[in-house]
Scaffold this motif. Sequence first.
Motif, PDB file in Angstrom:
ATOM      1  N   THR A  51       0.845  -1.195   0.000  1.00 46.63           N
ATOM      2  CA  THR A  51       0.000   0.000   0.000  1.00 46.63           C
ATOM      3  C   THR A  51       0.878   1.242   0.000  1.00 46.63           C
ATOM      4  OG1 THR A  51      -0.134   0.188   2.408  1.00 46.63           O
ATOM      5  CG2 THR A  51      -1.810  -1.179   1.318  1.00 46.63           C
ATOM      6  N   GLY A  52       0.317   2.342  -0.503  1.00 46.26           N
ATOM      7  CA  GLY A  52       1.070   3.587  -0.501  1.00 46.26           C
ATOM      8  C   GLY A  52       1.407   4.056   0.901  1.00 46.26           C
ATOM      9  N   THR A  67      -0.282   5.275  -5.125  1.00 49.88           N
ATOM     10  CA  THR A  67       0.692   4.246  -4.739  1.00 49.88           C
ATOM     11  C   THR A  67       1.744   4.054  -5.818  1.00 49.88           C
ATOM     12  OG1 THR A  67      -0.930   3.087  -3.368  1.00 49.88           O
ATOM     13  CG2 THR A  67       0.953   1.798  -4.153  1.00 49.88           C
ATOM     14  N   GLU A  68       1.316   4.054  -7.065  1.00 47.28           N
ATOM     15  CA  GLU A  68       2.259   3.909  -8.178  1.00 47.28           C
ATOM     16  C   GLU A  68       3.326   5.001  -8.131  1.00 47.28           C
ATOM     17  OE1 GLU A  68       3.924   3.079 -12.137  1.00 47.28           O
ATOM     18  OE2 GLU A  68       3.087   1.926 -10.472  1.00 47.28           O
ATOM     19  N   GLN A  69       2.916   6.239  -7.857  1.00 51.87           N
ATOM     20  CA  GLN A  69       3.868   7.347  -7.834  1.00 51.87           C
ATOM     21  C   GLN A  69       4.842   7.215  -6.660  1.00 51.87           C
ATOM     22  OE1 GLN A  69       4.022   9.894 -10.291  1.00 51.87           O
ATOM     23  NE2 GLN A  69       6.027   9.951  -9.284  1.00 51.87           N
ATOM     24  N   ILE A  70       4.335   6.790  -5.505  1.00 48.86           N
ATOM     25  CA  ILE A  70       5.198   6.629  -4.327  1.00 48.86           C
ATOM     26  C   ILE A  70       6.253   5.555  -4.578  1.00 48.86           C
ATOM     27  CG2 ILE A  70       5.246   5.838  -1.923  1.00 48.86           C
ATOM     28  CD1 ILE A  70       2.443   7.143  -1.631  1.00 48.86           C
ATOM     29  N   ILE A  71       5.834   4.416  -5.144  1.00 52.46           N
ATOM     30  CA  ILE A  71       6.778   3.324  -5.411  1.00 52.46           C
ATOM     31  C   ILE A  71       7.797   3.741  -6.467  1.00 52.46           C
ATOM     32  CG2 ILE A  71       7.003   0.968  -6.265  1.00 52.46           C
ATOM     33  CD1 ILE A  71       5.801   1.202  -3.456  1.00 52.46           C
ATOM     34  N   GLN A  72       7.344   4.439  -7.480  1.00 57.37           N
ATOM     35  CA  GLN A  72       8.289   4.916  -8.507  1.00 57.37           C
ATOM     36  C   GLN A  72       9.303   5.880  -7.907  1.00 57.37           C
ATOM     37  OE1 GLN A  72       7.158   6.301 -12.314  1.00 57.37           O
ATOM     38  NE2 GLN A  72       5.744   4.623 -12.752  1.00 57.37           N
ATOM     39  N   ASP A  73       8.858   6.769  -7.042  1.00 56.66           N
ATOM     40  CA  ASP A  73       9.767   7.738  -6.428  1.00 56.66           C
ATOM     41  C   ASP A  73      10.799   7.044  -5.534  1.00 56.66           C
ATOM     42  OD1 ASP A  73       8.402   9.764  -7.690  1.00 56.66           O
ATOM     43  OD2 ASP A  73       7.233  10.360  -5.916  1.00 56.66           O
ATOM     44  N   GLY A 100      12.149   3.689  -8.459  1.00 53.61           N
ATOM     45  CA  GLY A 100      12.332   3.835  -9.906  1.00 53.61           C
ATOM     46  C   GLY A 100      11.626   2.750 -10.697  1.00 53.61           C
ATOM     47  N   LYS A 101      10.777   1.940 -10.021  1.00 52.08           N
ATOM     48  CA  LYS A 101      10.074   0.837 -10.686  1.00 52.08           C
ATOM     49  C   LYS A 101       8.571   1.045 -10.606  1.00 52.08           C
ATOM     50  CE  LYS A 101      13.709  -2.567  -9.704  1.00 52.08           C
ATOM     51  NZ  LYS A 101      14.012  -3.913  -9.131  1.00 52.08           N
ATOM     52  N   THR A 102       7.864   0.435 -11.540  1.00 54.50           N
ATOM     53  CA  THR A 102       6.413   0.525 -11.566  1.00 54.50           C
ATOM     54  C   THR A 102       5.785  -0.624 -10.780  1.00 54.50           C
ATOM     55  OG1 THR A 102       4.450   0.606 -13.006  1.00 54.50           O
ATOM     56  CG2 THR A 102       6.291  -0.791 -13.717  1.00 54.50           C
ATOM     57  N   THR A 103       4.572  -0.406 -10.306  1.00 52.21           N
ATOM     58  CA  THR A 103       3.814  -1.483  -9.661  1.00 52.21           C
ATOM     59  C   THR A 103       3.014  -2.288 -10.683  1.00 52.21           C
ATOM     60  OG1 THR A 103       1.897  -0.025  -9.288  1.00 52.21           O
ATOM     61  CG2 THR A 103       3.564  -0.163  -7.533  1.00 52.21           C
ATOM     62  N   LYS A 104       2.921  -1.809 -11.893  1.00 54.69           N
ATOM     63  CA  LYS A 104       2.138  -2.509 -12.918  1.00 54.69           C
ATOM     64  C   LYS A 104       2.893  -3.732 -13.410  1.00 54.69           C
ATOM     65  CE  LYS A 104      -0.160   1.744 -14.324  1.00 54.69           C
ATOM     66  NZ  LYS A 104      -0.471   2.689 -15.393  1.00 54.69           N
ATOM     67  N   PRO A 105       2.185  -4.794 -13.814  1.00 55.35           N
ATOM     68  CA  PRO A 105       0.749  -4.850 -14.090  1.00 55.35           C
ATOM     69  C   PRO A 105      -0.078  -5.560 -13.030  1.00 55.35           C
ATOM     70  CG  PRO A 105       1.792  -6.676 -15.173  1.00 55.35           C
ATOM     71  CD  PRO A 105       2.883  -5.959 -14.406  1.00 55.35           C
TER      72      PRO A 105
END
Length: 336
Positions: free
Chosen positions: A179-180, A225-231, A234-239
């Motif tokens: 979770t974010g 959440t996607e933005q937090i994990i990327q920050d 540097g990786k995406t949560t998708k797919p």
Amino acid sequence: MTLAVAVWGCDSTGLPTPAPVAVTPTNSPPLATATVEPTPEPPSPEPPSPTAIVEPSPTDKPVSTPTDEPIPTEEPTVAPTREPEQTEEPSTPESRPPTTTRPPKPTGTSAPAPPTPNTQHPTPPAEDPPAGGWSEVVRVAPGTRRIALTFDAGASGEPMPQILAALRERNIHITMFITGKFAEQYPDGIRQAALDGHEIANHTYSHLDSRELSDEKLIEEFARTEQIIQDLTGKTTKPYWRPPFGARNNHVLNLAVSQGYRSIYWTLDSLDSVGQPKTPEFIFNRVTNTDGVELDGAIILQHFGSEASAEALPRILDRLGEMGLKVVTISELLSP
């Protein structure tokens, strides 16, 4: 139709008291002296077999538990959350008319009056489940000798370093549903997990029941959440994503697909976040000594907040290896 650790993972605290359709009653003209009685809901059909590729459509009314993530229940397609069993609402003058004897039906050729629409509980429109490669995943067919241990993170993360160490020592990579809010609380743990090569998937930001959110709110939960994990990594949560509490329906799954996410449920719940606190021995036996569950191709649900799961993990990993099963990520499990 609908249907993989307590808790660095999911926590159902705060939700009403569990990873794959309303029925409109038939209205017939009333008899001369009939009384008005509610029409009972039909029983739910049996769930699909967990020993094959199962990518079912969830129902709109799952059953949930006062703890974290659910055990699969006997819902029509997949086992969602365990909410308290609903009882019939008490009768009120507004919700249930009094029982009266109707006057005799007048003779003549005029047709009976149409039934009054149910404005209090309208029947939701039917929605098709996700199709093709984006259908929900509960397991894959046996034959690859692979098993996915998945850890959910939505509450405490204190056992996380111990879990990461056990995986690192054995060079094993798994999928983590984060979770974010958890990522904001334990940024160092998320960075370390990414550096160790683990797959990080989306578990929404706030860990709320996705069925109760507006489309705009659920899209915001994914994106935040996607933005937090990327920050952080540097990786995406998708797919991949997992609905908090396993709570979802076809509308939620289709909305997730529109945002680039495929739902990952589970074959076996370790129960590390359900009911009374579990011992490491219980978790070890639950995951490795299953009765009637084929572990080849299975997805196992555990939680980062569980001390018992953290202590049992080294033994679990070693035992699965002795059984000839390779622990993999969801991407590896779904690969040819």
